[in-house]
Write a protein that holds these residues in place. Structure first.
Motif, mmCIF file in Angstrom:
data_model
loop_
_atom_site.group_PDB
_atom_site.id
_atom_site.type_symbol
_atom_site.label_atom_id
_atom_site.label_comp_id
_atom_site.label_asym_id
_atom_site.label_seq_id
_atom_site.Cartn_x
_atom_site.Cartn_y
_atom_site.Cartn_z
ATOM 1 N N SER A 59 -1.895 -5.574 -0.790
ATOM 2 C CA SER A 59 -1.664 -4.130 -0.916
ATOM 3 C C SER A 59 -1.335 -3.509 0.433
ATOM 4 C CB SER A 59 -2.896 -3.451 -1.513
ATOM 5 O OG SER A 59 -3.188 -3.984 -2.768
ATOM 6 N N TRP A 71 2.174 -1.713 1.418
ATOM 7 C CA TRP A 71 2.285 -0.368 2.012
ATOM 8 C C TRP A 71 3.171 -0.432 3.262
ATOM 9 C CZ3 TRP A 71 -0.366 4.380 0.884
ATOM 10 C CH2 TRP A 71 -0.156 5.388 1.840
ATOM 11 N N LEU A 112 6.271 1.734 2.728
ATOM 12 C CA LEU A 112 6.028 3.082 3.244
ATOM 13 C C LEU A 112 5.798 3.145 4.750
ATOM 14 C CD1 LEU A 112 3.516 4.358 0.523
ATOM 15 C CD2 LEU A 112 6.007 4.510 0.503
ATOM 16 N N TYR A 147 8.009 10.082 2.472
ATOM 17 C CA TYR A 147 8.375 9.026 1.536
ATOM 18 C C TYR A 147 9.291 9.545 0.446
ATOM 19 C CZ TYR A 147 4.088 7.542 3.777
ATOM 20 O OH TYR A 147 3.116 7.273 4.700
ATOM 21 N N VAL A 195 7.836 4.740 -3.242
ATOM 22 C CA VAL A 195 6.549 4.730 -3.943
ATOM 23 C C VAL A 195 6.642 3.877 -5.209
ATOM 24 C CG1 VAL A 195 4.797 6.159 -5.043
ATOM 25 C CG2 VAL A 195 5.940 6.971 -2.978
ATOM 26 N N LEU A 244 6.493 0.298 -4.200
ATOM 27 C CA LEU A 244 5.126 -0.096 -3.871
ATOM 28 C C LEU A 244 4.317 -0.339 -5.134
ATOM 29 C CD1 LEU A 244 2.777 -0.544 -1.902
ATOM 30 C CD2 LEU A 244 2.403 1.931 -1.941
ATOM 31 N N LEU A 275 -4.961 -0.099 -0.110
ATOM 32 C CA LEU A 275 -4.244 1.172 -0.011
ATOM 33 C C LEU A 275 -5.021 2.200 0.801
ATOM 34 C CD1 LEU A 275 -2.761 1.541 -3.604
ATOM 35 C CD2 LEU A 275 -1.586 0.868 -1.505
ATOM 36 N N ALA A 302 -4.659 1.261 4.435
ATOM 37 C CA ALA A 302 -3.290 1.528 4.868
ATOM 38 C C ALA A 302 -3.044 3.027 5.050
ATOM 39 C CB ALA A 302 -2.301 0.955 3.854
ATOM 40 N N ALA A 303 -3.480 3.831 4.089
ATOM 41 C CA ALA A 303 -3.283 5.280 4.188
ATOM 42 C C ALA A 303 -4.036 5.836 5.390
ATOM 43 C CB ALA A 303 -3.745 5.970 2.909
ATOM 44 N N ASP A 351 -2.222 4.787 8.567
ATOM 45 C CA ASP A 351 -0.894 5.398 8.674
ATOM 46 C C ASP A 351 -0.970 6.895 8.948
ATOM 47 O OD1 ASP A 351 1.870 5.513 8.657
ATOM 48 O OD2 ASP A 351 2.037 5.528 6.484
ATOM 49 N N SER A 397 -5.769 5.437 -6.792
ATOM 50 C CA SER A 397 -5.586 3.994 -6.947
ATOM 51 C C SER A 397 -6.753 3.371 -7.695
ATOM 52 C CB SER A 397 -5.370 3.313 -5.596
ATOM 53 O OG SER A 397 -6.468 3.494 -4.751
#
Length: 140
Positions: free
Chosen positions: A22, A26, A30, A48, A53, A56, A84, A87-88, A91, A111
């Motif tokens: 995952s 990402w 993204l 994005y 999306v 992904l 996720l 990653a979020a 990021d 998610s």
């Protein structure tokens, strides 16, 4: 060595693999796009695009299906959610407004809910239980 100490590693490995998948998804879909688009009226969108999306989500279906079809619901739900979320957070954490935490919470909740529903559907429609039921009641 105590057999109980060896057992958590094999059960944790699939969760880490799906989380890593995952996270890589990402990054591939993204992570490279940090540019906001300025519209003619002065508003900004992005960074994005919808196709990113969607890509992904489709990519995440592969490890989710793998885990859920083997009736590993915990792996199917928590692996992608952890990946996720990490990653979020990584990021978006450079956002000076601090609102990135709201976005990260939304990614986590969304998610978690989505993977739980998709995992339940996949688990109910595939795997050994489904094949056993089909053998007991063959279609005419």
């Amino acid at each position: 060595m105590n057999p109980g100490l060896r057992r958590p590693a094999p059960s944790l490995l699939p969760t880490l693999v799906t989380a890593g998948t995952s996270l890589a998804g990402w990054a591939a879909w993204l992570g490279w796009d940090q540019h906001r688009d300025i519209q003619p009226d002065g508003t900004t969108t992005g960074p994005y695009e919808a196709w990113q999306v969607i890509g992904l989500v489709l990519t995440l279906l592969v490890p989710l299906y793998w885990a859920a079809s083997r009736h590993r619901g915990t792996v199917a739900v928590f692996g992608p959610t952890i990946g996720l979320t990490v990653a979020a957070f990584s990021d978006w954490s450079d956002d000076a407004s601090g609102l990135y935490t709201v976005g990260v919470v939304m990614v986590t909740a969304g998610s978690l809910a989505a993977t739980a529903v998709v995992s339940a559907v996949i688990g109910a429609t595939s795997g050994p239980a489904r094949r056993a039921a089909a053998r007991q009641h063959p279609a005419s």
